[in-house]
Write an enzyme that holds these catalytic residues in place. Structure first.
Site, PDB file in Angstrom:
ATOM      1  N   HIS A  97      -8.688  -8.336  -7.629  1.00 42.52           N
ATOM      2  CA  HIS A  97      -8.936  -9.200  -6.465  1.00 42.52           C
ATOM      3  C   HIS A  97      -9.091  -8.285  -5.254  1.00 42.52           C
ATOM      4  O   HIS A  97      -8.229  -8.226  -4.382  1.00 42.52           O
ATOM      5  CB  HIS A  97      -7.775 -10.163  -6.238  1.00 42.52           C
ATOM      6  CG  HIS A  97      -7.497 -11.124  -7.356  1.00 42.52           C
ATOM      7  ND1 HIS A  97      -6.870 -10.746  -8.524  1.00 42.52           N
ATOM      8  CD2 HIS A  97      -7.747 -12.456  -7.473  1.00 42.52           C
ATOM      9  CE1 HIS A  97      -6.737 -11.806  -9.305  1.00 42.52           C
ATOM     10  NE2 HIS A  97      -7.261 -12.847  -8.696  1.00 42.52           N
ATOM     11  N   GLU A 141     -14.370  -8.658  -6.972  1.00 37.01           N
ATOM     12  CA  GLU A 141     -14.132  -9.684  -5.967  1.00 37.01           C
ATOM     13  C   GLU A 141     -15.087 -10.849  -6.221  1.00 37.01           C
ATOM     14  O   GLU A 141     -16.307 -10.677  -6.164  1.00 37.01           O
ATOM     15  CB  GLU A 141     -14.331  -9.128  -4.552  1.00 37.01           C
ATOM     16  CG  GLU A 141     -14.186 -10.157  -3.447  1.00 37.01           C
ATOM     17  CD  GLU A 141     -12.894 -10.961  -3.542  1.00 37.01           C
ATOM     18  OE1 GLU A 141     -12.973 -12.205  -3.530  1.00 37.01           O
ATOM     19  OE2 GLU A 141     -11.812 -10.335  -3.637  1.00 37.01           O
ATOM     20  N   HIS A 171       0.816  -1.214   0.000  1.00 37.46           N
ATOM     21  CA  HIS A 171       0.000   0.000   0.000  1.00 37.46           C
ATOM     22  C   HIS A 171       0.849   1.263   0.000  1.00 37.46           C
ATOM     23  O   HIS A 171       0.459   2.268  -0.625  1.00 37.46           O
ATOM     24  CB  HIS A 171      -0.962  -0.042   1.184  1.00 37.46           C
ATOM     25  CG  HIS A 171      -2.014  -1.105   1.048  1.00 37.46           C
ATOM     26  ND1 HIS A 171      -2.479  -1.862   2.097  1.00 37.46           N
ATOM     27  CD2 HIS A 171      -2.668  -1.549  -0.053  1.00 37.46           C
ATOM     28  CE1 HIS A 171      -3.388  -2.715   1.661  1.00 37.46           C
ATOM     29  NE2 HIS A 171      -3.507  -2.560   0.360  1.00 37.46           N
ATOM     30  N   ASP A 210      -4.001  -8.822  -7.180  1.00 37.13           N
ATOM     31  CA  ASP A 210      -3.604  -9.188  -5.819  1.00 37.13           C
ATOM     32  C   ASP A 210      -4.332 -10.467  -5.390  1.00 37.13           C
ATOM     33  O   ASP A 210      -5.183 -10.441  -4.507  1.00 37.13           O
ATOM     34  CB  ASP A 210      -3.947  -8.020  -4.885  1.00 37.13           C
ATOM     35  CG  ASP A 210      -3.458  -8.215  -3.468  1.00 37.13           C
ATOM     36  OD1 ASP A 210      -2.744  -9.209  -3.213  1.00 37.13           O
ATOM     37  OD2 ASP A 210      -3.815  -7.384  -2.605  1.00 37.13           O
TER      38      ASP A 210
END
Length: 280
Positions: free
Chosen positions: A41, A119, A18, A164
């Site tokens: 993701h 997602e 991050h 990710d």
């Protein structure tokens, strides 16, 4: 390796990922043109560090809590992003909530930018929609690799795709290689960020050889090894592949990486965090 986000929220990998994502997006936003940000993701979007999943691993103590105990101003943007989601909460022992990439990207949105989240996991997708209420983000529940290609090329002149995955499937790395190859044919100038856990240097070297064969000219590798030698069968660190990183990002990378290494090195280990080009 199963790496579902909720069990590892706020760990050392999240801090590095991050902090670098914030720096990358801000470098891209130095130009005024609209930017599309895609998270394939996305996870739940927001995590309770006192919740069952996070407490079961306790990894935040070696990640976000270390970053908050460190006073290096180069980590200030990262700390500020975490503090935003904790406004109004009791932070006596550190932050209670942790923002996933979707909430961090939402903080960085300008009026002209676009945020697309995906997602597939049903429970996480429902949590993501709750976490993103009030934010101008499109939320999808699709196969990540199908969505990755379907959204390219972006409608805006520039864009960044964040990949990710939890690495639950044995073919995860193979799908990344194949999808990245296809994505580059559709969107050769686009920026792509791929996160991955590190367990074995030997296995990781084999994966890099596969990626090298794609012939991508600007392919940056950032690797964060927590321990001075491999610790068998455990999580040893994490890294990012960054395709087509902007010059402003790479120019300011070295001091940020050193700040992250110093803040996150486990007791008794110096840690190692490096950046280099895949072609080297």
């Amino acid at each position: 390796m199963n790496y579902r986000h909720s069990f590892h929220a706020g760990n050392s990998a999240d801090v590095v990922k991050h902090a670098l994502l914030i720096a990358l997006v801000r470098a891209l936003q130095m130009k005024p043109g609209a930017l599309t940000m895609i998270d394939t993701h996305a996870g739940c979007g927001l995590y309770d560090l006192a919740g069952d999943h996070a407490r079961r691993t306790g990894e935040a103590t070696q990640g976000v809590l270390r970053a908050f105990a460190d006073t290096n101003p180069l980590l200030g943007d990262y700390r500020a992003a975490v503090e935003v989601v904790n406004e109004g909460t009791d932070q006596g022992e550190g932050p209670r909530l942790y923002p996933g990439s979707p909430r961090i990207l939402a903080q960085l949105l300008r009026p002209q930018d676009v945020l697309i989240l995906n997602e597939k996991h049903p429970e996480d997708a429902a949590a993501l929609r709750r976490a993103m209420r009030g934010f101008p983000a499109a939320v999808h529940q699709r196969d990540a690799y199908e969505l990755w290609l379907a959204m390219l090329p972006t409608r805006t002149p520039r864009g960044v795709v964040v990949v990710d995955p939890p690495y639950e499937q044995t073919d995860e790395r193979a799908r990344i290689v194949a999808t990245l190859a296809a994505a580059m044919r559709k969107w050769a100038h686009g920026v792509t960020v791929i996160w991955y856990p590190l367990k074995s240097r030997t296995a990781h070297a084999r994966w890099k050889d596969q990626l090298r064969r794609l012939g991508i000219a600007k392919f940056l590798i950032v690797e964060h090894w927590l321990y001075d030698t491999d610790q068998p069968d455990i999580y040893n660190g994490a890294g990012l592949f960054i395709v087509n990183p902007p010059f402003a990002f790479t120019q300011g990378l070295a001091p940020l990486l050193e700040a992250l290494r110093a803040a996150l090195a486990p007791e008794g280990h110096s840690g190692e965090i490096t950046a280099g080009w895949l072609s080297d």
